[in-house]
Every structure is written in C-alpha cells, then in structure tokens.
Design an enzyme around this catalytic site. Structure first.
Site, PDB file in Angstrom:
ATOM      1  N   ASP A 479       5.316 -41.419 -35.897  1.00  0.00           N
ATOM      2  CA  ASP A 479       6.824 -41.179 -35.513  1.00  0.00           C
ATOM      3  C   ASP A 479       7.844 -40.018 -35.659  1.00  0.00           C
ATOM      4  O   ASP A 479       7.026 -39.289 -36.328  1.00  0.00           O
ATOM      5  CB  ASP A 479       6.613 -42.400 -37.131  1.00  0.00           C
ATOM      6  CG  ASP A 479       6.658 -43.645 -36.261  1.00  0.00           C
ATOM      7  OD1 ASP A 479       5.726 -43.775 -34.808  1.00  0.00           O
ATOM      8  OD2 ASP A 479       5.443 -44.511 -36.672  1.00  0.00           O
ATOM      9  N   ASP A 783       3.707 -47.947 -39.028  1.00  0.00           N
ATOM     10  CA  ASP A 783       4.755 -48.604 -40.159  1.00  0.00           C
ATOM     11  C   ASP A 783       5.115 -50.064 -40.030  1.00  0.00           C
ATOM     12  O   ASP A 783       4.907 -50.492 -40.349  1.00  0.00           O
ATOM     13  CB  ASP A 783       6.134 -47.814 -40.823  1.00  0.00           C
ATOM     14  CG  ASP A 783       7.113 -48.127 -39.815  1.00  0.00           C
ATOM     15  OD1 ASP A 783       7.047 -47.932 -38.526  1.00  0.00           O
ATOM     16  OD2 ASP A 783       7.901 -46.547 -39.767  1.00  0.00           O
ATOM     17  N   ASP A 787       2.453 -51.850 -34.663  1.00  0.00           N
ATOM     18  CA  ASP A 787       1.699 -50.547 -34.561  1.00  0.00           C
ATOM     19  C   ASP A 787      -0.152 -50.619 -34.688  1.00  0.00           C
ATOM     20  O   ASP A 787      -0.888 -49.841 -34.954  1.00  0.00           O
ATOM     21  CB  ASP A 787       2.025 -49.430 -35.880  1.00  0.00           C
ATOM     22  CG  ASP A 787       2.944 -48.608 -35.106  1.00  0.00           C
ATOM     23  OD1 ASP A 787       3.539 -48.515 -34.179  1.00  0.00           O
ATOM     24  OD2 ASP A 787       4.068 -48.533 -36.263  1.00  0.00           O
TER      25      ASP A 787
END
Length: 1081
Positions: A479, A783, A787
């Site tokens: 990310d 997070d 996901d």
C-alpha cells in the site's frame, strides 16, 4: 528502468493442496504448502516420520484431534451456555474464598439499577421484550449510569467499581504446561528409556561384581548423563513455551476506541467495562456483548459465533451485538452490557485451549531429513551391535591389557551379561547421536527467537510459517498510505468556488459554500472532534478524516453544533471499491441534503454543476470539467491526495420509510461540486533506502494504491519504486484497466506492473493471483476489511497494526505494528535469517553425525572397541543437539543476507556449499580420530606406559579432540559462505555464552569427572595437542571455501526429495540474481 524480469514457470500449483491423490512418493510426504495444508497431507508426514519421542517431536504441530473438538465445544457452549457459565463462576468464587471464611456469596449492587445476571440473561436470550421493559437503550443506559453521548467517566474508581460488579473483560485461560510436564515429555524418548534401563542393569551387575565402591560408576555415569540430557532438553523446551505464551498474549491484546468523558480514547480490550460506549466501524471486532445505540448500514458477520456465514443487519429492532463478531459494513455505537465469561465468546475462549501448534514447511522438511539420517543411523547402530556382539562372543574382543574378554565356558554369566549390556549401551547411544531428534525442533527454536526479536522490530507474527516463507518472497505488493508515507496528512491546497485558497483563508468563502462544506464535513464522517478545556482540539479517526476535520475547524466548524443542526437519515459508508462515501441529512422543513466525499475525479464525474465564488450554482461545462481535471492532475503530480466534496438536494417525500431505507441507495447523480482539496502525506524517512535494499536483494516492490494514478506515480518516483518518470502502461496501470483483462492477459503483464493506481481490493487480489500463477512468492500489505481476501491469498499477508482493521489483522500472517515499510524489509531479513540459521545448524549437526558414526564403525569392525563410549557420546549429543541449536539458531540477521537472491522454493535444504563444508570437516575429523585411535600410542609417545593406561590416555585425547573440533567447527558453521567466521560475533552473546560454557564443562569433565566418563587427566602438552588439532579446522575451512562447487543440486532422488523445497523452478525471480555457485547459503 529495470530490465523485464525473467518469467517464472510453475510446474503445478500445489499451494491449495487440492490434488492430493495419494500417489506421492515418500520424499513428497515431507512437502506441505505454507498455507491451508489439507489434513490428510498433515497426517501423512506424521506417519512417515521416524520418531523416537512423539510427544516432544509433535509438540508444536497442529493437534489434528483438537481441530474437530473445537467445533463440538462451540456447539456445546451455544446449547449449554448457562450451565457452563455457572460452573466457571462457582470455580472462580471458590478460588477467592480464603480458608476459614464463609463461602456465602456477597451480592454487589454497586448502586446500579440492574444486576449482572439480568444483563447476562437478556443478552444470552436476545430478549427484546426485556430490553423494552428496561426502557430500551436509553433506559438501560440510565440503569447503568451511562450517558450515551459522553460515555462513562474516565475516573479509575468508577471503572474499578464496574469491574467488581459486572466482571472484567477477561476469561479464565487454561494454564500453560509446567516445567514438570516438559521434563516428563523429555523422559519419553525411546532411546533414553533404553539407556536408563541399560544403566540400571549395569548398576546392579556392577555392584554385584565389583562391590558398591567401584561397581556403580559405569551405570551411574550413564544414568547421570541421561538425566543431564533430559533436564537441559526440558529447560530449553520450557523457555520456548513461555515465549509462545507471551506472543499469544500480545495477539489477544486488541486496542480499541471508547468514549469516556466526551473523549474518544484508546484502551485495551481487557480494560473494557459494562456501561462503556464503543464506536464501531467496518472491520472492527465487537469487543463485548452490547446493545446498539445508533447505527448506519451496520452489518455484522456472526459466523464466528453462530457457525453460519451470514451477514446480519443491526438496527433498533435487532439491536443485540455479540462479542467476537466482526463489523462487515457500516458504522455505529454500542452500549456494553456484558463482558468476559458473561459473553458466549468469553465462554468459548475459556473452554478451548488456544492451539499454538502449527507445522511449517521447513519443520516438516526437517522431519524428512531427520527420518533419512535416522534410518542411516539405525542401520549403522544395528551393524555395530551385530559386529561387537559377534566379536565379543567369539573371543575376538580384548581388554586393554591384551586378555580376551569372553572365553566360552570360563567367563561368568554376570560378566558376560555386563559385557553385552555395555555393547548394547554403545549401540543405543549411537542411535541417540545418529537420529537428529532435535533437528525439526530447531525450527521452532529459531522461530520462537525470531518472533520475540521481530516484536522489537515492530512485527507481530501471527502464523509461524510466515517467518520462513518471507525469506522466499520475490515481490512485495505494498500500500502507499501509511506504509510508504507517514500517514500524517494535512490539507495544503484547496479549490472552492473555482479558485485556489489556502486552508486558513475561510473568509474568502461565501456563506453558502461555507455552511454546506461544514455540514458535509461534520456529518459525512466516522471521526470526532473534542475541544479540551485549554481550547486545543483533539481529533480522532483515520489520518484522512483527521486532515479534513482539521480543515473544517479552520473554516470555523464547531463539530458538535454542526452535527446537532441536522439529523442523519441514511449513510453510504466509504467504500474502497467505489472510492467515496455519502450521507443524507435532514434540516428544518423539507430540505434534504445528500453529501458525497471521495476520490476527486470520481466525484467530479458525478457532478453536473458547481458552486461559484458567490455561492451560486453554475452548469459544469466541458471546458470547466477540463479545468477541474487539470487542477486534480497538478495536485496529484505534486504527490497530493485529491478529495472532492459535492452535494445535492433531495425531496423529503421521496425518502423511503424506515423499513425500506436500509436498502435505499443514496442518489449519486446531478451533484453540485463544492470543493477539491489536496492532502499532503510525506514519504517516510528511510523508505527509499528500504526499497533500494529490497531491489538489491532480488525482491521487487510494487505499489498498489487506491489513489489517483498521477499521485501514485509521483510517490513511487519519490520512494524509488519507479525509476523512469516516463513509464507507461503496463508499468503503471489503473486498477479498472487491469480488471477488465482476461486471466491470460493479466498473467502476461503482471510481472511488468510496478505501480497500480485507483485499485480496489479485488484488483489487488487479481494481481496477487496472477503473480502467484507466474511462480512468485508474494507478500502483500493491507489494512482494510476488503483487503482480507488478498491477505489470505498471498503467500505472506502483512496487515497494518495502527490503521489495520481487526478483520484484516485476522486474515494476515504478520502484523506490522508501526505501519512502516522499513519494518516489512526487516521481516524479509528475519525470514532469510530463519532459513540461514537452520542451514547452519544442519551443517554443524550432520558434521558431528558423520564423523562420530564413521569413526565408531571403522573402530568397531577393525578392533572390536569404540573410542567414544556411551557417556562421552551423550555429552557430544548434548553439544550437538540442544546446545548447538541454541547457539546457532539464535544468530541475529546480518546485512549479508540481503546480498543474496530470495531462497528458492526448489532450493535444496542442504546446498552444495554446505556439502562441501561438511565433507571437508568430516573427512578431517574422521582422519584425525582414526589416526589417533590406531596410532595414538606411538604418536602421543605413550609406548613406555602400561597398555591399559596408554589406551585410557589415547581415548581421552580422542574424546577431547573430538569435542574441541565441534566447538571450533561451531564458529565455521556461523558463516558457511563467508571467509570471516568471526564477523558480528560480539553481537551474539548467547553464542559466546554457550561456547564458553561448553569449554568450561569439557575441562571439568576431563580434569575432575574421569570416573564418570572413563577418562583420565591430560597433561598440558596433550591439551595443546587437542587444541592445535581442533584449531586447524579454522584454516582448513578457509581453504575449503576456495574450492568451487557445482551448480547442479546434490545427487540422489530420495535425498533430493527429502531436502528440496516445493514451488518455483527458476530461482532468478523478479529482479533476483542467480545464486552464486549454485547456493544461497
């Protein structure tokens, strides 16, 4: 620009373990996938392993029986929750009653209007009528002395009182096994049991033959050595157990937000009390039983408690929330009504022991190694037993003075039996040394050590196998926000009314724009603003929300007032797929405002008009759209996250009634653009160096973000992930473009992708699947709740400890506690360290195995005597097994580990470099020992001594030299492929301590414990001889490392299968360099 990576070729997809048809060869039995291994595969390797002590060997593996028992326990708790709870409360009360005092329970009211039993009954039965009788949520909160808006007071006295009356949010945990259990398990080793029996027989016969003064030494010394091995083994295992217990405690200690005294504060889940007001959002775990206060589109996944994977929507008619469930969608607040064992979740956790057992691929493969080596060792021991017994009973075995030990018809029965027992003892001891029982457990030892140290490096390991799999990672899909950046967001640029303003210039806004923006900012959020007595603002929530709320405060927003001026009718929670969130609010009269906030270009696409500087609505022409897009692109090019605000009017009459409102989709067309803001989130210090280190180590870093592609590209260039500023598709690609391609097309471009912008969680999942199909070992960070599938699918799922939801954390294998990419790189280093440490230990242990076995075999066949007796071999086993594992398995990672490519999944566990080092040292040791055994009397100048004493001195020198060789070789094993074996040695105090202790004990054994070990004191000259011979192993290792090794794997199909890792055929990887000399060691 980096060259296109070499494509992987995957021979078959074994990760899912779905095609286990039972036709595997024996070598493949010790080959399991790193995730989700089928039960049949787990059962098969256990049956194939050669095990001397099953209770110890399988201690840290998954208990296959308990796996089925857990679901039965879960069902029992649902059926008999009240009885189980009563039994636990009775047991707890009995433990609190002191001797001599009355056991009559004292009913604590604590001044509350409702008792623990009433609350527990209402929650257990989900009794809605009882809740109505209490006055619903408002009445219940009054009984619990809780203000639904400001929560309970943060006063410690009030919190303690609530804990005493309603209980703590903890549950009785099954106590960990005591040291005595580990001692008992260590005693169950079959070979040690045989040695103890032999020791007792030898003791009895010795005392009868030679008297108690002299006759107890042989048997007593063996018994003492066995007890020492058992105690040291038990202590080592017990320490590992304590480390795992501490790590499990960390996993359970969830940090959550509660509202106390009007402020949202973070507390441990264990500190939650009845009466607390807890905000819930998507991805959270419900921390206790409670009743819904307010909720918007709140959906709960109750599968963890009901066993049914069904999402349940919560509202005023279905307000009961169960502890342990997950928030699947929406947000809301709850009133805690039951904690600890007064919840079904608490009962479940108290009734089942948390099974920390889990076999890792490396652990299973080492069982294969141990089995193979054990079979060889058993064969050798059996051959030695037959040879020695044959020589003994045929009169070919002689005493040191030259007399024959056994003469048919003359030697007494007791003497004959005693001689046979000594031979049996030697053979059994050879089995102890030959079967590397501690080899698979060395994995657990190094993993336990690594997990503890990784905590200091801000990584909490949830699944053991992730540690070692991380060493094989070839790519990391990371990310952007919070991982590569600091997650410290601030609004630095804003366009309102078509013109640029600084965040502090609120006076430039028209009153219409200002009021609409403040309304949208205050109502379309899950965060809160608290104004302290000092006048300072405390803002809680995600970094993006904090930045926007801070900007709202600068615009003149008074948060509580703004929220009270209108009421929320319906909410569309922010969705990572749609990249926006909305809220419908009702003001006075018939006015309904629908506010939207989200990704700038997506919100802009839904707008048909915009608000000018005077607060007037203007049509959004094509030229104006182009102008706004240019503003967004310029912000993105400056690494800013672009967020747009828009709204629209809606007729009150068209709002569905409350029953249908849950399914109402907020209107998202004909929006009026209010503002576009640019939020700065700086790159983390050191992230560029961390990315460069990954690239150097052959690990490709890819950025997968929901941000605008221009923002993603700018950050990727800043972080060093992207090198070419002119990169085009597919190097940089949008999620929707990747999503629309076929599987074959995705596979073709997956390895070329470096940056994916505007990606949804499903795009991340598709990328992970494509990379794995190409043979990559994929680590992925995440997070959000959405996901979870990608985290689960990846070889290693890394969730964020600060911003990560509980759903993401539960789906992950490792939690990065500080959300920092540099910590991810440290995890890679630790993963490689685990693998490297195990290889060091294997090299060291097999060198001892080979040298001891060959020496004893040749000596036994040629002379009928073995130079190393049972007690001496047990001491060698202790050095080699337990102490060796402690010393080598706890080596900290070094920078050198990142100079290698990732560990290939088909990389042999014993590499050519290891074979070279092993053979060089083993040949040297065997040669020295045999030369001393057959020519020691003349070499050591012992010809003038009597035969018996000369042989004792010779055998003592052989034993001393052999042990010292292992101590010196332990240093060689530290650095199998480096010339300087002493680099970083001062950092590993544990290694130095164990080596120092081994040396001291060896001196004590030779100089003072000769009676037990059948040794004699050595002169300083003979000590120097032993040290000089052992010292020679250092320059020999140096010379050995100059020898080239072949690039092909070691021969032998069975050995290859046992020692091989499954997975990709080509180890070159994405940007990985091929191993030097065919080895990664």
């Amino acid at each position: 620009m980096t060259p296109s990576p070499t494509p992987y070729v995957q021979q078959r997809d074994e990760e899912r373990g779905s095609d286990d048809d039972g036709s595997r060869s024996p070598g493949d039995w010790f080959d399991i996938p790193p995730k989700n291994a089928p039960v049949e595969r787990l059962r098969r390797w256990r049956q194939a392993a050669l095990v001397l002590n099953a209770s110890r060997r399988f201690r840290y593996t998954l208990d296959l029986k308990k796996k089925g028992e857990k679901e039965q326990t879960r069902n029992t708790i649902r059926t008999h929750a009240q009885v189980i709870r009563a039994a636990l409360l009775f047991k707890a009360a009995a433990e609190r009653v002191k001797p001599g005092t009355s056991a009559i329970p004292v009913l604590l009211s604590g001044g509350f209007g409702i008792g623990e039993e009433q609350l527990t009954k209402m929650m257990r039965d989900h009794d809605f009528s009882a809740l109505q009788n209490y006055g619903e949520v408002k009445g219940l909160s009054n009984l619990l002395k809780t203000d639904l808006d400001i929560g309970i007071s943060a006063d410690d006295v009030d919190i303690l009182r609530r804990t005493n009356v309603f209980g703590a949010n903890t549950y009785p945990q099954k106590k960990g096994r005591s040291f005595w259990v580990f001692l008992w398990e260590a005693c169950q080793d079959l070979t040690l049991v045989m040695l103890m029996v032999a020791a007792v027989l030898s003791l009895v016969l010795g005392i009868k033959t030679e008297g108690i003064k002299e006759g107890w030494y042989d048997g007593g010394s063996i018994a003492f050595a066995v007890i020492l091995v058992i105690v040291v083994t038990a202590v080592s295992d017990y320490r590992q157990s304590l480390q795992f217990q501490n790590l499990n405690e960390e996993k359970r200690n969830i940090q959550l937000e509660v509202t106390r005294g009007s402020r949202r504060i973070k507390v441990s889940i264990f500190d939650l009390v009845v009466g607390d007001v807890v905000p819930l959002k998507i991805g959270d775990q419900v921390p206790a039983d409670g009743v819904l206060i307010t909720g918007h589109s709140l959906a709960i996944d109750e599968s963890s408690m009901t066993g049914e994977s069904k999402i349940v929507h919560k509202d005023k008619k279905a307000p009961f929330l169960m502890s342990g469930c997950k928030v699947a969608d929406g947000y809301g607040t709850m009133l805690v009504t039951a904690v600890g064992i007064n919840t079904e979740w608490g009962l479940l956790m108290a009734s089942i022991s948390e099974d920390a057992g889990e076999e890792t691929p490396l652990q299973v493969r080492l069982n294969g190694v141990a089995t193979f080596v054990g079979i060889v060792g058993l064969t050798v021991a059996a051959a030695i037993l037959v040879v020695l017994l044959a020589r003994y009973f045929t009169g070919h075995t002689k005493n040191p003075d030259g007399s024959v030990q056994f003469i048919k018809g003359q030697t007494g029965t007791k003497t004959a039996i005693n001689g046979a027992i000594k031979i049996l003892t030697v053979a059994v001891t050879i089995v102890v040394v030959a079967v590397p029982e501690g080899l698979p457990l060395a994995v657990t030892l190094t993993l336990a050590y690594s997990m503890r140290k990784m905590m200091a490096d801000k990584a909490l390991v949830r699944r053991l196998s992730a540690c070692e799999t991380m060493g094989s990672a070839t790519t990391i899909c990371s990310d952007k926000t919070g991982t590569l950046t600091l997650n410290q967001m601030t609004v630095v640029e804003a366009y309102v009314g078509g013109r640029k303003i600084t965040p502090d210039n609120a006076e430039l806004l028209s009153s219409t724009a200002s009021s609409l923006l403040i309304e949208g900012i205050a109502q379309n959020t899950t965060s809160s603003v608290f104004k302290a007595e000092t006048g300072a603002f405390e803002i809680t929530g995600s970094p993006t929300e904090k930045a926007i709320l801070t900007w709202g405060v600068k615009l003149g927003m008074t948060f509580d007032d703004a929220r009270s001026e209108s009421s929320i009718i319906h909410v569309f929670p922010f969705n990572s797929d749609k990249k926006r969130g909305g809220v419908a609010v009702h003001q006075t009269g018939d006015d309904i405002h629908v506010h939207w906030k989200g990704a700038a270009e997506i919100v802009l696409a839904s707008c048909t008009s915009w608000l000018d500087t005077n607060g007037s609505k203007q049509p959004l022409t094509a030229d104006k759209v182009t102008g706004f897009k240019k503003i967004i692109e310029d912000m993105a090019a400056a690494s800013l996250r672009c967020v747009a605000f828009a709204y629209r009017f809606f007729d009150l009459e068209r709002i569905p009634n409350e029953e249908q409102r849950e399914r109402w989709q907020l209107p998202e067309d004909d929006l009026v653009l209010l503002a576009i803001v640019g939020i700065k989130d700086p790159c983390r210090p050191g992230v560029k160096e961390a990315v460069d280190l990954c690239t150097h180590a052959g690990v490709k870093v890819r950025m997968v973000t929901g941000d605008n592609l221009h923002t993603a590209k700018a950050i990727a260039l800043e972080c060093g992930i992207l090198e070419d500023s002119n990169a085009q598709e597919p190097t940089i690609i949008e999620g929707k473009t990747f999503r629309t391609k076929t599987d074959a097309e995705r596979d073709a471009i997956a390895e070329k992708i470096t940056v994916m912008g505007r990606s949804s969680p499903s795009d991340k999942l598709l990328l992970v699947q494509a990379l794995r199909r190409r043979g990559h070992v994929v680590a992925v960070t995440g997070d959000g709740t959405n996901d979870a599938p990608a985290l689960h699918e990846a070889d290693i799922g890394l969730s964020m400890g600060i911003q990560g939801t509980e759903v993401a954390k539960e789906s992950s294998d490792i939690i990065i506690l500080d959300d920092n990419f540099a910590s991810v790189v440290k995890v890679v280093c630790w993963g490689r360290s685990v693998y490297a440490n195990i290889q060091k230990f294997i090299q060291f242990q097999l060198t001892v195995n080979v040298a001891a076995l060959i020496t004893n075999v040749i000596a036994a066949v040629s002379s009928g005597n073995v130079p190393l007796n049972a007690v001496q071999l047990l001491w060698v086993n202790l050095i080699m097994d337990t102490l060796g594992a402690l010393a080598l398995a706890t080596e900290p990672p070094t920078d050198h580990l990142m100079d290698r490519p990732p560990v290939g999944r088909r990389e042999p566990l014993i590499t050519n470099v290891m074979w070279r080092n092993l053979i060089v040292q083993a040949v040297y040791q065997v040669t020295i020992l045999l030369v001393l055994n057959f020519g020691g009397r003349s070499i050591l100048d012992l010809k003038n001594d009597n035969r018996a004493h000369a042989d004792q001195v010779k055998n003592t020198v052989i034993f001393n030299t052999f042990v010292l060789c292992q101590i010196f070789n332990e240093f060689n094993a530290r650095k199998p492929d480096e010339f300087n074996v002493f680099s970083g040695i001062t950092r590993n105090q544990f290694f130095m301590g164990i080596v120092g202790m081994t040396v001291v004990l060896q001196v004590l054994i030779i100089e003072f414990l000769g009676k037990f070990t059948s040794t004699v004191r050595l002169s300083w000259k003979l000590w120097l001889v032993s040290i000089a011979i052992a010292f020679a192993s250092w320059p020999l290792a140096l010379v050995g490392k100059l020898l080239p090794v072949p690039t092909t794997p070691p021969p032998g199909e069975y050995v290859g299968r046992c020692f091989r890792q499954r997975g990709r055929e080509d180890d070159s990887g994405s940007g990985a360099r091929p191993p030097v000399n065919g080895s990664s060691v």
